[in-house]
Design a protein around this motif. Structure first.
Motif, short mmCIF file in Angstrom:
data_model
loop_
_atom_site.label_atom_id
_atom_site.label_comp_id
_atom_site.label_asym_id
_atom_site.label_seq_id
_atom_site.Cartn_x
_atom_site.Cartn_y
_atom_site.Cartn_z
N LYS A 464 3.49 3.10 -79.94
CA LYS A 464 4.04 1.90 -80.56
C LYS A 464 5.15 1.28 -79.71
CE LYS A 464 6.09 0.19 -84.87
NZ LYS A 464 6.42 0.52 -86.27
N ARG A 465 6.05 2.08 -79.19
CA ARG A 465 7.18 1.56 -78.42
C ARG A 465 6.96 1.68 -76.92
NH1 ARG A 465 11.70 0.59 -81.50
NH2 ARG A 465 11.66 1.39 -83.64
N PHE A 515 11.40 -2.82 -78.55
CA PHE A 515 12.35 -2.57 -79.62
C PHE A 515 11.90 -3.38 -80.84
CE2 PHE A 515 14.57 -2.19 -75.59
CZ PHE A 515 15.26 -0.99 -75.73
N PHE A 516 11.83 -2.72 -81.99
CA PHE A 516 11.43 -3.37 -83.23
C PHE A 516 12.64 -3.43 -84.16
CE2 PHE A 516 7.55 -1.71 -81.46
CZ PHE A 516 6.62 -2.71 -81.69
N PRO A 517 13.19 -4.62 -84.39
CA PRO A 517 14.36 -4.74 -85.27
C PRO A 517 14.05 -4.29 -86.69
CG PRO A 517 14.02 -6.74 -83.96
CD PRO A 517 12.79 -5.91 -83.81
N GLY A 528 11.56 -6.50 -75.62
CA GLY A 528 11.45 -5.31 -74.79
C GLY A 528 11.34 -5.62 -73.32
N ILE A 529 11.46 -4.57 -72.53
CA ILE A 529 11.42 -4.67 -71.07
C ILE A 529 10.07 -4.18 -70.55
CG2 ILE A 529 13.92 -4.42 -70.79
CD1 ILE A 529 13.46 -1.46 -70.15
N TYR A 552 11.81 -9.35 -69.24
CA TYR A 552 12.28 -9.07 -70.60
C TYR A 552 11.62 -10.09 -71.51
CZ TYR A 552 15.18 -6.71 -73.97
OH TYR A 552 15.60 -5.91 -75.01
N ASP A 553 10.98 -9.58 -72.58
CA ASP A 553 10.17 -10.41 -73.46
C ASP A 553 10.76 -10.45 -74.87
OD1 ASP A 553 8.22 -10.62 -71.36
OD2 ASP A 553 7.48 -8.64 -71.94
#
Length: 736
Positions: A464-465, A515-517, A528-529, A552-553
């Protein structure tokens, strides 16, 4: 080769056997039973029709969050009779819904609208399948499902007969779908099919599914389907011989041919035949195929050292194409169907073709294709043959093999030929998180060259990450793919005007972390990078080229996206090269290092006005390059979309090597009079190729799989807009 197999083995040991997947086909099951009342496709859930049939369990969140039940639920029921599978879906939405367009088979507009899709794996092997989808406005899409590594992808280019009816209500909308059994390929004695349902709730920018599975896999993923359990196995479909003839009348004039003073008028007749040899093995035949109704190629500005390849647009080559095309890697494709019947985008007449595809056994899938092109003043007649197989082993892994042959059949004293063969093994873990492919390919020509190999491996690990991937290719100097693409092999010397084949080794690792807030008050779906790096070596191990990229997106909750990208490139140029035109002095052999920075943004696709841009600036070989692309479109939902794209490049090389501004302008105007009548228009201007073109196509689907097309096409030069050629084609097809 020992190194390749050893590394693959280590990857399997390190990652593969620790991957466990949840068995959604056992957890989610729908018990389907035959209807006792005729089903009417009217978008109304009548109690007499559907009351006795089971309703699916609650839909689950899938994207952008893969936890919890959906806010707007969907209720689905299924039944069948002697000839059809029926699906009805009730999609709750409090009256908030978006329909981008009524055009059928438009991937972007479909997934950008409120929609419902049923995905099927009738053979139940997790290797191939079908999808049928409908938007809240009634726009249809159908496609095949194929695997690339562990991911399932859909291709809307497959076209077949089915029907749907959509009705919108105050707080929900209903769609009824009827799929003929003869449209599908399945085992007649099999009581379990793979199935899933995907709901697009575009107002909330979420997608939900019947089964629950990780967000890092596509909603149509075949590994995470549920089971459709039949009360009685469907019998082999009857009436599976289908004839689809066409007739065309056309007016063609080449204004650059001084001998042609008037337009050439002609009529053509041809058609396609589909024969179901078994319930899951299909034979497609075509005689004098006509592709005049295919989408026009989108022009692009190419400022690289190598050729670029535009996607296939012709239906005969697109249907079930995955069994032939899913070999090689992203930069080398041993088979690419645009090599058949086209030369620099210009058609070469095809006399006939045949394609046999399907499953011999539940675990063995095959494909055989043969196409014969006609002799012309410039080209010899050619016969193209391709054969491929996919054998499933273990739980999800596959062994694949292929053979290709191009054989001249006229205009030659020798039987000129070019042949390729290849073998690949793809390991996919049970969960699908890990996949890795090892491959070996070879080519054969009458010259009996050495170094005719292409081998390596590629794969990815996908959670997922954290996502990572790897690619390792070794390409010999004479790995010749006349039926495929291998653009980097051919290097052009601008001073001697020679093309030299130079083999290479490519090493390409990539990594991404997301990264999921937290769900409450989040502005982003994720951010994320990522980094990806390409290293090219000459076959003696010396340095040739490298690309280092970092990005970076951001993906916003409202569907907008922002990408920040930094790039650095170093090239040990082997030959003098013209990048912006033959009128300038080629840049010399030397070592060049240059960098650039790009900013890319796309707006909320749910708005009436949608725009995106890509802007970048940096050094470029011995000079600089400024690039800017702006694209905007107005959507008058659901009947029309009008957009314009402007692509600009300002290239300034060192003194004496040239400066040039390159422009590309494209206008698209699409009108949907209904979900059966469409009007498509494209205007394109490119200074790179000195061409201005206009394309218009009116399509009326007057009956299922039966169309009338009126196509207009013309091309002009960019100096005074003098006309080069013009064509008008009327084409009628009918499904028997």
């Amino acid at each position: 080769m020992k190194t390749v197999w050893s590394l693959t083995f280590l990857l399997l040991v390190t990652f593969g056997f620790s991957q466990n997947g949840s068995d959604t086909r056992a957890q989610y099951q729908y018990q389907i039973k035959r209807t006792t009342i005729p089903i009417t496709l009217d978008g109304v859930i009548g109690d007499n029709e559907w009351a006795e049939h089971e309703t699916t369990s609650s839909f689950m969140n899938h994207w952008p969050i893969d936890e919890g039940e959906a806010q707007n639920q969907t209720e689905v029921k299924l039944t069948y009779d002697e000839h059809h599978l029926y699906v009805v879906a009730k999609c709750y939405d409090q009256g908030k819904r978006i329909v981008q367009s009524l055009v059928r088979d438009n991937d972007e507009d479909f997934w950008g609208s409120d929609n419902f899709t049923v995905a099927l794996d009738p053979v139940n092997t997790k290797q191939s399948g079908f999808m049928f989808g409908v938007t809240a406005g009634g726009a249809e899409i159908e496609g095949t499902l194929t695997l690339e590594g562990a991911q399932t992808y859909s291709s809307e280019n497959w076209d077949n007969k089915w029907a749907s009816k959509t009705v919108q209500y105050e707080d929900y909308w209903v769609v009824e779908i009827s799929i003929p059994f003869k449209t599908l390929r399945y085992n007649a004695n099999q009581r379990h099919w793979g199935i899933n349902f995907i709901r697009g709730d575009k107002s909330n920018n979420v997608y939900t599914t019947w089964t629950q599975f990780p967000v890092n896999f596509n909603g149509v993923g075949m590994n995470y389907m549920g089971s459709l359990v039949w009360d009685q196995s469907p019998e082999k479909a009857k009436g599976t011989f289908i004839l689809n003839p066409y007739v065309t009348s056309s007016s063609l004039r080449d204004y650059e041919n001084s001998e042609q003073e008037e337009a050439e008028l002609k009529s053509d007749l041809g058609g396609d035949v589909k024969v179901a040899l078994t319930s899951n093995l299909n034979l497609d035949l075509t005689l004098f195929p006509d592709f005049s109704n295919a989408d026009v190629d989108q022009q692009v500005t190419n400022i690289t050292r190598f050729d670029i390849f535009l996607p296939e647009q012709r239906n005969f080559f697109l249907e079930n194409n995955d069994i032939f095309s899913n070999f090689g890697t992203y930069d080398i494709k041993p088979f690419f169907s645009r090599r058949i019947g086209l030369n620099d985008g210009e058609p070469i007449p095809i006399d006939f073709g045949g394609r046999l595809t399907g499953n011999i056994t539940p675990n063995l899938r095959i494909g055989v294709m043969d196409v014969q092109t006609r002799r012309t003043d410039e080209f010899a007649a050619q016969n193209y043959s391709v054969a491929a197989f996919q054998q499933k082993i273990l739980k999800r892994s596959v062994i694949k093999g292929m053979f290709m042959n191009r054989q001249a059949t006229s205009n030659t004293t020798e039987m000129e030929y070019s042949r390729n063969l290849g073998l690949e093994f793809t390991y996919v873990s049970e969960s699908g998180k890990l996949n890795t492919t090892t491959m070996y390919h070879n080519s054969m020509t009458p010259e009996n060259f050495d170094d005719t190999h292409f081998y390596g491996f590629w794969g990815s690990y996908n959670s997922k990450r954290f996502k990572t991937g790897w690619l390792f290719n070794v390409v010999g100097d004479n790995y010749i793919t006349e039926l495929g693409i291998n653009p980097r092999l051919d290097n052009y010397n601008a001073e001697t005007e020679e093309t030299i084949r130079v083999g290479y080794t490519l090493i390409n690792p990539w990594v991404r972390y997301l990264f999921f807030p937290e769900r409450e008050n989040r502005k982003f779906n994720y951010h994320g990078i990522r980094t990806w790096n390409n290293l090219y070596l000459n076959n003696d191990g010396t340095f040739n080229e490298r690309h280092n990229n970092f990005a970076y997106d951001f993906e916003y909750r409202n569907t907008a996206k922002l990408n920040l990208i930094a790039r650095n490139q170093e090239v040990d140029l082997l030959f003098p090269t013209s990048l912006i035109g033959d009128e300038f002095t080629p840049i010399p052999v030397d070592n060049y290092s240059f960098s650039r920075f790009d900013v890319q943004y796309s707006s909320d696709v749910r708005k009436t006005f949608v725009w995106n841009t890509l802007t970048g600036y940096g050094s470029f070989y011995n000079g600089t390059r400024l690039g800017a692309m702006v694209q905007g479109s107005f959507r008058f939902r659901p009947w029309g979309t009008f957009g314009i794209t402007y692509d600009y490049n300002d290239i300034r090389l060192a003194d004496g090597y040239g400066k040039k501004n390159l422009h590309l302008v494209r206008f698209n105007g699409n009108i949907s009079f209904s979900n059966k009548l469409f009007f498509t228009n494209v205007l394109q201007y490119t200074s790179r190729n000195d061409n201005f073109s206009a394309f218009s196509r009116l399509q009326w689907r007057y009956s299922p799989m039966s169309d009338i097309f009126l196509i207009y096409n013309e091309n002009h030069d960019t100096t005074g807009l003098g006309i080069k050629n013009r064509s008008i084609v009327l084409k009628v097809t009918y499904w028997l």
